[in-house]
Scaffold this motif. Structure first.
Motif, PDB file in Angstrom:
ATOM      1  N   MET A 183     -11.652  62.917  35.410  1.00 59.95           N
ATOM      2  CA  MET A 183     -12.915  62.614  36.085  1.00 59.95           C
ATOM      3  C   MET A 183     -12.714  62.514  37.596  1.00 59.95           C
ATOM      4  SD  MET A 183     -14.618  59.859  37.668  1.00 59.95           S
ATOM      5  CE  MET A 183     -13.933  58.363  36.973  1.00 59.95           C
ATOM      6  N   VAL A 184     -11.633  61.839  38.016  1.00 62.28           N
ATOM      7  CA  VAL A 184     -11.362  61.669  39.447  1.00 62.28           C
ATOM      8  C   VAL A 184     -11.094  63.016  40.109  1.00 62.28           C
ATOM      9  CG1 VAL A 184      -9.718  60.726  41.115  1.00 62.28           C
ATOM     10  CG2 VAL A 184     -10.551  59.297  39.240  1.00 62.28           C
ATOM     11  N   ALA A 185     -10.275  63.853  39.470  1.00 63.68           N
ATOM     12  CA  ALA A 185      -9.951  65.161  40.048  1.00 63.68           C
ATOM     13  C   ALA A 185     -11.204  66.023  40.206  1.00 63.68           C
ATOM     14  CB  ALA A 185      -8.913  65.878  39.182  1.00 63.68           C
ATOM     15  N   LYS A 186     -12.059  66.047  39.201  1.00 64.95           N
ATOM     16  CA  LYS A 186     -13.279  66.848  39.279  1.00 64.95           C
ATOM     17  C   LYS A 186     -14.221  66.309  40.356  1.00 64.95           C
ATOM     18  CE  LYS A 186     -15.160  68.452  35.527  1.00 64.95           C
ATOM     19  NZ  LYS A 186     -15.809  68.517  34.187  1.00 64.95           N
ATOM     20  N   ALA A 187     -14.294  64.984  40.476  1.00 66.47           N
ATOM     21  CA  ALA A 187     -15.160  64.396  41.500  1.00 66.47           C
ATOM     22  C   ALA A 187     -14.649  64.728  42.897  1.00 66.47           C
ATOM     23  CB  ALA A 187     -15.248  62.885  41.305  1.00 66.47           C
ATOM     24  N   MET A 188     -13.333  64.686  43.081  1.00 66.96           N
ATOM     25  CA  MET A 188     -12.747  65.042  44.376  1.00 66.96           C
ATOM     26  C   MET A 188     -13.031  66.496  44.717  1.00 66.96           C
ATOM     27  SD  MET A 188      -9.010  63.212  44.502  1.00 66.96           S
ATOM     28  CE  MET A 188      -8.827  61.455  44.788  1.00 66.96           C
ATOM     29  N   LEU A 189     -12.850  67.377  43.751  1.00 66.85           N
ATOM     30  CA  LEU A 189     -13.095  68.796  43.988  1.00 66.85           C
ATOM     31  C   LEU A 189     -14.562  69.043  44.343  1.00 66.85           C
ATOM     32  CD1 LEU A 189     -10.896  70.237  41.098  1.00 66.85           C
ATOM     33  CD2 LEU A 189     -10.497  70.554  43.546  1.00 66.85           C
ATOM     34  N   SER A 190     -15.449  68.308  43.678  1.00 71.24           N
ATOM     35  CA  SER A 190     -16.874  68.440  43.980  1.00 71.24           C
ATOM     36  C   SER A 190     -17.166  67.984  45.409  1.00 71.24           C
ATOM     37  CB  SER A 190     -17.689  67.606  42.984  1.00 71.24           C
ATOM     38  OG  SER A 190     -19.067  67.663  43.291  1.00 71.24           O
ATOM     39  N   LYS A 191     -16.553  66.877  45.830  1.00 78.94           N
ATOM     40  CA  LYS A 191     -16.725  66.386  47.194  1.00 78.94           C
ATOM     41  C   LYS A 191     -16.226  67.407  48.212  1.00 78.94           C
ATOM     42  CE  LYS A 191     -18.154  61.954  46.965  1.00 78.94           C
ATOM     43  NZ  LYS A 191     -19.243  61.367  47.795  1.00 78.94           N
ATOM     44  N   LEU A 192     -15.188  68.143  47.834  1.00 80.13           N
ATOM     45  CA  LEU A 192     -14.610  69.139  48.738  1.00 80.13           C
ATOM     46  C   LEU A 192     -15.393  70.452  48.727  1.00 80.13           C
ATOM     47  CD1 LEU A 192     -10.814  68.524  48.006  1.00 80.13           C
ATOM     48  CD2 LEU A 192     -12.056  67.919  50.094  1.00 80.13           C
ATOM     49  N   GLY A 193     -16.402  70.551  47.866  1.00 77.84           N
ATOM     50  CA  GLY A 193     -17.244  71.743  47.859  1.00 77.84           C
ATOM     51  C   GLY A 193     -16.932  72.750  46.775  1.00 77.84           C
ATOM     52  N   PHE A 194     -15.998  72.418  45.856  1.00 80.79           N
ATOM     53  CA  PHE A 194     -15.666  73.331  44.758  1.00 80.79           C
ATOM     54  C   PHE A 194     -16.577  73.000  43.585  1.00 80.79           C
ATOM     55  CE2 PHE A 194     -11.824  72.945  47.312  1.00 80.79           C
ATOM     56  CZ  PHE A 194     -11.517  74.272  47.537  1.00 80.79           C
ATOM     57  N   VAL A 195     -17.445  73.942  43.219  1.00 75.99           N
ATOM     58  CA  VAL A 195     -18.469  73.656  42.215  1.00 75.99           C
ATOM     59  C   VAL A 195     -18.146  74.249  40.843  1.00 75.99           C
ATOM     60  CG1 VAL A 195     -20.269  73.434  43.936  1.00 75.99           C
ATOM     61  CG2 VAL A 195     -19.793  75.695  42.969  1.00 75.99           C
ATOM     62  N   ASP A 196     -17.275  75.250  40.809  1.00 78.70           N
ATOM     63  CA  ASP A 196     -16.937  75.903  39.540  1.00 78.70           C
ATOM     64  C   ASP A 196     -15.621  75.320  39.019  1.00 78.70           C
ATOM     65  OD1 ASP A 196     -16.670  77.520  37.355  1.00 78.70           O
ATOM     66  OD2 ASP A 196     -16.891  79.410  38.445  1.00 78.70           O
ATOM     67  N   VAL A 197     -15.712  74.147  38.372  1.00 79.51           N
ATOM     68  CA  VAL A 197     -14.520  73.417  37.922  1.00 79.51           C
ATOM     69  C   VAL A 197     -14.660  73.084  36.439  1.00 79.51           C
ATOM     70  CG1 VAL A 197     -13.068  71.390  38.246  1.00 79.51           C
ATOM     71  CG2 VAL A 197     -14.235  72.415  40.225  1.00 79.51           C
ATOM     72  N   ASP A 198     -13.672  73.469  35.645  1.00 77.15           N
ATOM     73  CA  ASP A 198     -13.601  73.128  34.225  1.00 77.15           C
ATOM     74  C   ASP A 198     -12.396  72.234  33.981  1.00 77.15           C
ATOM     75  OD1 ASP A 198     -15.835  74.740  33.630  1.00 77.15           O
ATOM     76  OD2 ASP A 198     -14.550  76.523  33.525  1.00 77.15           O
ATOM     77  N   ASP A 199     -12.340  71.639  32.793  1.00 77.42           N
ATOM     78  CA  ASP A 199     -11.189  70.778  32.477  1.00 77.42           C
ATOM     79  C   ASP A 199     -10.728  71.002  31.045  1.00 77.42           C
ATOM     80  OD1 ASP A 199     -12.315  68.356  30.671  1.00 77.42           O
ATOM     81  OD2 ASP A 199     -13.842  68.900  32.162  1.00 77.42           O
ATOM     82  N   ALA A 200      -9.470  70.644  30.804  1.00 78.32           N
ATOM     83  CA  ALA A 200      -8.863  70.723  29.475  1.00 78.32           C
ATOM     84  C   ALA A 200      -7.997  69.492  29.262  1.00 78.32           C
ATOM     85  CB  ALA A 200      -8.018  71.993  29.348  1.00 78.32           C
ATOM     86  N   GLU A 201      -7.886  69.040  27.998  1.00 79.63           N
ATOM     87  CA  GLU A 201      -7.175  67.807  27.693  1.00 79.63           C
ATOM     88  C   GLU A 201      -5.686  68.003  27.494  1.00 79.63           C
ATOM     89  OE1 GLU A 201      -8.953  65.796  24.427  1.00 79.63           O
ATOM     90  OE2 GLU A 201     -10.959  65.750  25.306  1.00 79.63           O
ATOM     91  N   ASP A 202      -5.230  69.241  27.329  1.00 78.61           N
ATOM     92  CA  ASP A 202      -3.809  69.502  27.127  1.00 78.61           C
ATOM     93  C   ASP A 202      -3.512  70.958  27.446  1.00 78.61           C
ATOM     94  OD1 ASP A 202      -4.370  71.069  24.665  1.00 78.61           O
ATOM     95  OD2 ASP A 202      -4.822  69.114  23.806  1.00 78.61           O
ATOM     96  N   GLY A 203      -2.242  71.331  27.327  1.00 77.68           N
ATOM     97  CA  GLY A 203      -1.833  72.691  27.661  1.00 77.68           C
ATOM     98  C   GLY A 203      -2.467  73.738  26.779  1.00 77.68           C
ATOM     99  N   GLN A 204      -2.602  73.440  25.485  1.00 75.89           N
ATOM    100  CA  GLN A 204      -3.225  74.406  24.577  1.00 75.89           C
ATOM    101  C   GLN A 204      -4.688  74.617  24.929  1.00 75.89           C
ATOM    102  OE1 GLN A 204      -1.736  76.336  22.055  1.00 75.89           O
ATOM    103  NE2 GLN A 204      -3.716  77.329  22.340  1.00 75.89           N
ATOM    104  N   GLY A 205      -5.371  73.526  25.304  1.00 80.41           N
ATOM    105  CA  GLY A 205      -6.760  73.642  25.727  1.00 80.41           C
ATOM    106  C   GLY A 205      -6.892  74.496  26.975  1.00 80.41           C
ATOM    107  N   ALA A 206      -5.914  74.379  27.882  1.00 82.86           N
ATOM    108  CA  ALA A 206      -5.922  75.196  29.100  1.00 82.86           C
ATOM    109  C   ALA A 206      -5.770  76.673  28.759  1.00 82.86           C
ATOM    110  CB  ALA A 206      -4.804  74.749  30.040  1.00 82.86           C
ATOM    111  N   LEU A 207      -4.879  76.987  27.808  1.00 85.19           N
ATOM    112  CA  LEU A 207      -4.696  78.385  27.393  1.00 85.19           C
ATOM    113  C   LEU A 207      -5.971  78.937  26.760  1.00 85.19           C
ATOM    114  CD1 LEU A 207      -1.086  78.311  25.855  1.00 85.19           C
ATOM    115  CD2 LEU A 207      -1.791  78.953  28.170  1.00 85.19           C
ATOM    116  N   ASP A 208      -6.640  78.108  25.940  1.00 88.58           N
ATOM    117  CA  ASP A 208      -7.887  78.546  25.306  1.00 88.58           C
ATOM    118  C   ASP A 208      -8.952  78.856  26.364  1.00 88.58           C
ATOM    119  OD1 ASP A 208      -6.651  78.165  22.887  1.00 88.58           O
ATOM    120  OD2 ASP A 208      -7.522  76.178  22.530  1.00 88.58           O
ATOM    121  N   LYS A 209      -9.043  78.007  27.389  1.00 90.60           N
ATOM    122  CA  LYS A 209     -10.014  78.242  28.462  1.00 90.60           C
ATOM    123  C   LYS A 209      -9.680  79.532  29.224  1.00 90.60           C
ATOM    124  CE  LYS A 209     -12.364  74.165  28.565  1.00 90.60           C
ATOM    125  NZ  LYS A 209     -13.819  73.943  28.671  1.00 90.60           N
TER     126      LYS A 209
END
Length: 498
Positions: free
Chosen positions: A374-400
């Motif tokens: 949540m903190v990382a996504k909020a920081m990225l949003s403050k910095l102007g990055f709007v296209d941000v996704d998240d994953a809970e683990d490495g396998q989730g990252a590969l699926d994304k």
């Protein structure tokens, strides 16, 4: 609190104190001597049975001195009274005790480092959430009382983080294994912060301390180095220079030397005018110091300890500390900071272009901790990055990643199901994706962890906790379409051409 004390040694004595490696243990610490092995003991015993020779007697005497620390008093004192066969047996048993001792040292070191890594991880992970939320709140509208509360929280978290860093520093000095935590930071801000801190302290103590700065205009906006150690080195040596000065006056000069590629060297000279420091104090140090010494500010009572700590930190970072008192009684410290910097960082003028560029960057945050995601996504949003996704683990990252192309992955290293190392290796080898920027996000700040990240195929390395400033600087380093980082409190863009 249990105080761990260690002994600093120099020169020949230090070289003789180095920890014995597995190789030396396996060789029985007999490398190059070709003696003391079981084969030689048996050979010598056979020779004794055939008649003792002067050579074997002399050899037994040499081995007696070599292993004297691992013999009983009786064995050592009455060594010559034993038969030659018994002498070689005593030597063989002493050698076995040495091997056992060295193996115990290696096991103890490994257990200690593993424990420290676990403690560091468990503390840095929640600290990342705390410091991140504090950083986000400071950019919001608040009342004066709320801002005071947030500032108090920030100071408490910063102190706790310094405790974690000092634990690692003490362990590094104890084991001779440097923990160098590389991160982007503003060297000019660090230097001016030290000077302002000394003058702030002066206003409270009434000692009239002054620190004059002479900073090279070519110093870059952001460099990569160990911010914690560099900050303590600057603070310690400036403190020593001012405290020892009759006029409480010190100067600090920093010059920038670009080297090949992104490598650079920052030369620092700190002077204490009309010093009252005895010249004998600079002739060498051989002292004990503890965890408290790493945490306490330098005073007139512990200046030598402050200098020793600085010297050891500089050695860990591949540098050294030169000290002298010249004919005008000026105390002079000279050292160089080996850093890297982004040569391509330039200021941009078109804010519209920058916002469009940020909005087009696709970022994936792979982090198992819900608060930190949540903190990382909020920081990225403050910095102007709007296209941000998240994953809970490495396998989730590969699926994304199978379903969408990303420009950057902020990859936590320690996650369930599949960790960041394995996920990165899969992306680079199986998926053949070598263009995506993978930035490690980890609570482990050891050199081994950093090397493990690079070996796995990651492009760079974050150590928790992160702030909006460090996040912006890292993204600016790897994404040429992003703008220079903004101050999280003022929102103003910093001049990257400074």
């Amino acid at each position: 609190m249990t105080v761990t004390t260690l002994h600093m040694k120099q020169g020949k004595e230090a070289s003789e104190s180095k920890a014995v490696t597995d190789v030396n243990v396996n060789k029985g610490t007999d490398t190059g001597l070709n003696d003391g092995t079981d084969a030689n003991v048996h050979k010598a015993t056979d020779t004794w049975l055939n008649g003792a020779t002067d050579a074997n007697v002399n050899r037994a005497t040499e081995l007696k001195e070599k292993y004297r620390d691992y013999m009983s008093d009786r064995e050592y004192v009455h060594f010559d009274m034993f038969s030659l066969e018994e002498r070689f047996k005593i030597v063989s048993e002493a050698k076995a005790r040495l091997q056992t001792h060295n193996l115990d040292r290696i096991r103890g070191k490994t257990i200690g480092k593993d424990f420290l890594g676990t403690v560091s991880h468990e503390l840095r992970t929640p600290l990342n959430g705390l410091i991140g939320v504090i950083d986000l709140m400071q950019s919001e509208e608040m009342t004066e009382s709320q801002r005071l509360y947030i500032k108090t929280l920030e100071q408490s978290c910063t102190h706790l983080l310094s405790v974690v860093n000092r634990m690692q520093d003490l362990a590094a000095l104890h084991w001779g294994d440097p923990f160098v935590n590389i991160m982007p930071f503003d060297i000019v801000a660090s230097i001016t912060g030290v000077a302002e801190s000394m003058q702030h302290m002066s206003r409270h103590t009434g000692c009239g301390t002054q620190v004059a700065l002479d900073l090279d205009p070519e110093l870059p906006l952001s460099v990569n180095g160990d911010l914690t150690k560099i900050g303590q080195i600057l603070a310690n040596l400036v403190s020593v220079a001012t405290l020892s000065s009759h006029d409480k006056y010190a100067t600090l000069k920093a010059t920038f030397e670009p080297l090949t590629g992104k490598d650079a060297r920052i030369h620092i000279t700190i002077k204490g005018i009309k010093t009252q420091t005895p010249r004998a104090m600079l002739e060498g140090f051989d002292m004990d110091f503890s965890f408290e010494d790493l945490m306490q500010p330098v005073t007139s009572n512990n200046m030598s300890q402050g200098i020793v700590i600085c010297r050891e930190f500089l050695v860990q970072m591949g540098s050294d500390l030169d000290m002298e008192i010249d004919e005008d009684d000026t105390l002079i410290f000279r050292f160089a900071l080996n850093v890297t910097y982004d040569k391509t960082a330039v200021a941009r003028d078109q804010e519209g272009e920058l916002e469009a560029a940020r909005s087009s960057v696709k970022i994936l945050v792979a982090e198992d901790n819900k608060v930190n995601r949540m903190v990382a996504k909020a920081m990225l949003s403050k910095l102007g990055f709007v296209d941000v996704d998240d994953a809970e683990d490495g396998q989730g990252a590969l699926d994304k990643l199978e379903k969408k192309e990303y420009d950057v992955i902020l990859m936590d290293c320690d996650m369930p199901v599949m960790d960041g190392y394995e996920a990165t290796h899969h992306i680079r080898t199986t998926m053949k994706n070598t263009t995506i920027k993978i930035l490690a996000l980890t609570a482990n700040s050891t050199n081994e962890a950093r090397q493990k990240c690079i070996t796995a195929g990651m492009d760079d390395y974050f150590t928790k906790p992160i702030t909006m400033k460090t996040l912006a600087e890292m993204l600016h380093k790897w994404l040429p379409t992003t703008d220079p980082p903004k101050d999280s409190k003022t929102g103003k863009t910093e001049d990257a051409t400074k």
